[in-house]
Design a protein around this motif. Structure first.
Motif, PDB file in Angstrom:
ATOM      1  N   THR A   7      41.060 -12.428  33.232  1.00 46.82           N
ATOM      2  CA  THR A   7      39.826 -12.843  32.564  1.00 46.82           C
ATOM      3  C   THR A   7      38.668 -12.143  33.261  1.00 46.82           C
ATOM      4  O   THR A   7      38.866 -11.402  34.219  1.00 46.82           O
ATOM      5  N   ASP A   8      37.465 -12.424  32.797  1.00 41.92           N
ATOM      6  CA  ASP A   8      36.283 -11.848  33.445  1.00 41.92           C
ATOM      7  C   ASP A   8      36.087 -12.381  34.854  1.00 41.92           C
ATOM      8  O   ASP A   8      35.429 -11.748  35.674  1.00 41.92           O
ATOM      9  N   VAL A   9      36.648 -13.550  35.143  1.00 43.26           N
ATOM     10  CA  VAL A   9      36.404 -14.181  36.445  1.00 43.26           C
ATOM     11  C   VAL A   9      37.684 -14.531  37.199  1.00 43.26           C
ATOM     12  O   VAL A   9      37.638 -15.228  38.207  1.00 43.26           O
ATOM     13  N   SER A  24      40.780 -17.781  40.307  1.00 40.46           N
ATOM     14  CA  SER A  24      39.423 -17.255  40.213  1.00 40.46           C
ATOM     15  C   SER A  24      39.135 -16.542  41.535  1.00 40.46           C
ATOM     16  O   SER A  24      39.880 -16.693  42.511  1.00 40.46           O
ATOM     17  N   LYS A  26      36.862 -17.249  43.624  1.00 39.55           N
ATOM     18  CA  LYS A  26      36.617 -18.290  44.621  1.00 39.55           C
ATOM     19  C   LYS A  26      37.929 -18.856  45.160  1.00 39.55           C
ATOM     20  O   LYS A  26      38.094 -19.024  46.371  1.00 39.55           O
TER      21      LYS A  26
END
Length: 71
Positions: A7-9, A24, A26
């Motif tokens: 995904t984008d993140v 993610s 993070k």
């Protein structure tokens, strides 16, 4: 270890050829240190093994906050 963007993140995290999940950025940075033993096992298994012809060149960049990367 590889990061395969999903995904984008986020990315799928692959360690020793096995997908261990999607994270993610993070989450990845929070869990990265837990992956170091697996990364070092893979790195140590390659020590002394010629990598000629596998990739144009191998760049090893390991420091306290980073892991092995190929370019």
């Amino acid at each position: 270890m590889s990061l395969k963007p999903t995904t984008d993140v986020g990315s799928q995290v692959i360690v020793n050829g096995h997908a261990i999940g999607n994270m993610s950025a993070k989450e990845y940075f929070a869990h990265k240190k837990e992956l170091i033993p697996d990364i070092m096992d893979a790195y140590n298994s390659l020590c002394g093994v010629p990598v000629v012809g596998v990739v144009p060149y191998l760049h090893v960049d390991i420091d306290d906050e980073d892991s092995l990367s190929t370019r």
